[in-house]
Design a protein around this motif. Structure first.
Motif, PDB file in Angstrom:
ATOM      1  N   LEU A 130       0.858  -1.189   0.000  1.00 26.61           N
ATOM      2  CA  LEU A 130       0.000   0.000   0.000  1.00 26.61           C
ATOM      3  C   LEU A 130       0.889   1.232   0.000  1.00 26.61           C
ATOM      4  O   LEU A 130       1.943   1.238   0.650  1.00 26.61           O
ATOM      5  N   ALA A 131       0.458   2.265  -0.700  1.00 31.06           N
ATOM      6  CA  ALA A 131       1.294   3.464  -0.759  1.00 31.06           C
ATOM      7  C   ALA A 131       0.450   4.721  -0.644  1.00 31.06           C
ATOM      8  O   ALA A 131      -0.710   4.754  -1.075  1.00 31.06           O
ATOM      9  N   SER A 132       1.049   5.734  -0.023  1.00 32.67           N
ATOM     10  CA  SER A 132       0.499   7.086  -0.052  1.00 32.67           C
ATOM     11  C   SER A 132       1.634   7.981  -0.519  1.00 32.67           C
ATOM     12  O   SER A 132       2.765   7.511  -0.684  1.00 32.67           O
ATOM     13  N   THR A 136       5.154   4.040   2.204  1.00 38.34           N
ATOM     14  CA  THR A 136       4.735   2.749   1.638  1.00 38.34           C
ATOM     15  C   THR A 136       4.750   1.734   2.757  1.00 38.34           C
ATOM     16  O   THR A 136       5.631   1.770   3.617  1.00 38.34           O
ATOM     17  N   ARG A 137       3.767   0.831   2.802  1.00 50.66           N
ATOM     18  CA  ARG A 137       3.783  -0.253   3.788  1.00 50.66           C
ATOM     19  C   ARG A 137       3.336  -1.537   3.104  1.00 50.66           C
ATOM     20  O   ARG A 137       2.596  -1.518   2.119  1.00 50.66           O
ATOM     21  N   THR A 138       3.818  -2.650   3.651  1.00 46.41           N
ATOM     22  CA  THR A 138       3.475  -3.954   3.086  1.00 46.41           C
ATOM     23  C   THR A 138       2.905  -4.807   4.205  1.00 46.41           C
ATOM     24  O   THR A 138       3.539  -4.971   5.248  1.00 46.41           O
ATOM     25  N   ILE A 159      -3.614   0.828  -3.457  1.00 47.71           N
ATOM     26  CA  ILE A 159      -2.938  -0.467  -3.555  1.00 47.71           C
ATOM     27  C   ILE A 159      -1.936  -0.353  -4.701  1.00 47.71           C
ATOM     28  O   ILE A 159      -2.326  -0.037  -5.839  1.00 47.71           O
ATOM     29  N   ALA A 160      -0.667  -0.606  -4.382  1.00 47.14           N
ATOM     30  CA  ALA A 160       0.358  -0.526  -5.427  1.00 47.14           C
ATOM     31  C   ALA A 160       0.532  -1.878  -6.107  1.00 47.14           C
ATOM     32  O   ALA A 160       0.622  -1.957  -7.334  1.00 47.14           O
ATOM     33  N   ALA A 161       0.593  -2.942  -5.303  1.00 47.50           N
ATOM     34  CA  ALA A 161       0.944  -4.256  -5.859  1.00 47.50           C
ATOM     35  C   ALA A 161       0.670  -5.326  -4.822  1.00 47.50           C
ATOM     36  O   ALA A 161       0.365  -5.030  -3.658  1.00 47.50           O
TER      37      ALA A 161
END
Ligand SMILES: Cc1cc2nc3c(=O)[nH]c(=O)nc-3n(C[C@H](O)[C@H](O)[C@H](O)COP(=O)(O)OP(=O)(O)OC[C@H]3O[C@@H](n4cnc5c(N)ncnc54)[C@H](O)[C@@H]3O)c2cc1C
Length: 282
Positions: A130-132, A136-138, A159-161
């Motif tokens: 997840l990113a803002s 970024t956090r996973t 949601i990035a990936a």
């Protein structure tokens, strides 16, 4: 309705920071249905279809990074070797048109217990990125989805990936529907065998408020499969696996099926998928 159309990931994150109320749209196969049925009346839509970064698939360190905008069609074409469970599940989604538009990121974003990409991601212990614009956090996919159509995305996040460990053994997915195609799962089941760790990952779909791992069934299979010689497991071992999967579910009665039917079907699918997957290890 305001339409924001960023052309890069950086722009998309900046737009989400400036318009936290904006509803992201990737393939639109869930969003547009909700708009058409007036379940959603967003004042602002954040169209992510021009963000090329979301379409990337990357490999590294035994993990595949799948951009949130990667479609089912691409998962089928490009990920069948590395992530067979996800590819099998992707083949069961909607129709060719839906598979061409619908994305893995959108399935995560919708967070439906019936989302077909989700059980293989849970069974493989995938992580969601997840990113803002600030960070970024996973997090584990299990911690990302918190309830039916609920997840931990903050208003300024996208949601990035999703990061999925490359398969280290056979994987399977099975789905029961009220017809053969274009159908929301009555229930579904994914299994992932890790021959290096000697573990079995599982996940039940559409039979609890969220996709759910059947942890007792995982432990039972890990302890009772013959990892050394890979012989055929006894009928009792397979039957117990099915029973534990059925027991892990928390299904409801609804228009698609009864709770009792779902538990029964899950036990059958669990027995079958473990048998198929294990026989491919021989
Ligand atoms: C006819 C039909 C058949 C279908 N069949 C199936 C099926 O068999 N199996 C199944 O699982 N689903 C099915 N679906 C549902 C849908 O196609 C899937 O859930 C698909 O994965 C949604 O992806 P999308 O890119 O279209 O998402 P969108 O509709 O664009 O978005 C879905 C949700 O995710 C959010 N979102 C999207 N991208 C991001 C992002 N990058 N960051 C944060 N939030 C984001 C959106 O705001 C929205 O809340 C079907 C839909 C239709 C219309």
């Amino acid at each position: 309705m305001e339409l924001l159309q960023p052309t890069s990931w950086e722009e998309a994150l900046a737009a989400k920071a400036a318009h936290p109320e904006a509803l992201p749209l990737c393939g639109g196969t869930d969003v547009m249905v909700d708009v058409n049925f007036a379940r959603e009346r967003p004042e602002t839509i954040l169209d992510l279809t021009r963000v090329a970064e979301l379409n990337e698939v990357g490999t590294g360190d035994g993990t595949i990074r799948i951009g949130a905008g990667v479609t089912y069609t691409r998962a089928i074409r490009e990920l069948g070797g590395a992530l067979p469970g996800l590819a099998i599940a992707s083949r069961t989604v909607g129709s060719p048109q839906i598979r061409n538009r619908g994305t893995i990121g959108g399935n995560l974003g919708s967070s439906s217990p019936a989302g077909d990409a989700l059980p293989p991601l849970y069974a493989s212990h995938a992580m969601v990125e997840l990113a803002s614009s600030a960070s970024t956090r996973t997090i584990a996919v299990e911690d990302f989805i918190t309830g039916p159509k609920r997840n931990v995305l903050a208003p300024d996040e996208l949601i990035a990936a999703v990061h999925v460990p490359r398969a280290r053994g056979p994987q399977q997915f099975s789905k029961v529907g009220t017809r053969n195609a274009m159908v929301i799962a009555v229930c579904s089941f994914a299994v992932s065998i890790d021959l290096e760790e000697r573990t079995v990952g599982t996940c039940i779909g559409s039979a609890a408020p969220t996709p759910r791992r059947a942890r007792e069934a995982e432990a039972h299979a890990g302890e009772n499969l013959d990892w050394e010689r890979r012989t055929t497991p006894s009928d009792a071992t397979i039957a117990r696996f099915g029973e534990l999967v059925g027991r892990a579910a928390d299904p409801i009665d609804d228009q698609r099926g009864t709770a009792a039917y779902r538990r029964h079907a899950l036990a059958v699918m669990a027995r079958r998928t473990l048998t198929w997957a294990w026989s491919a290890c021989a």
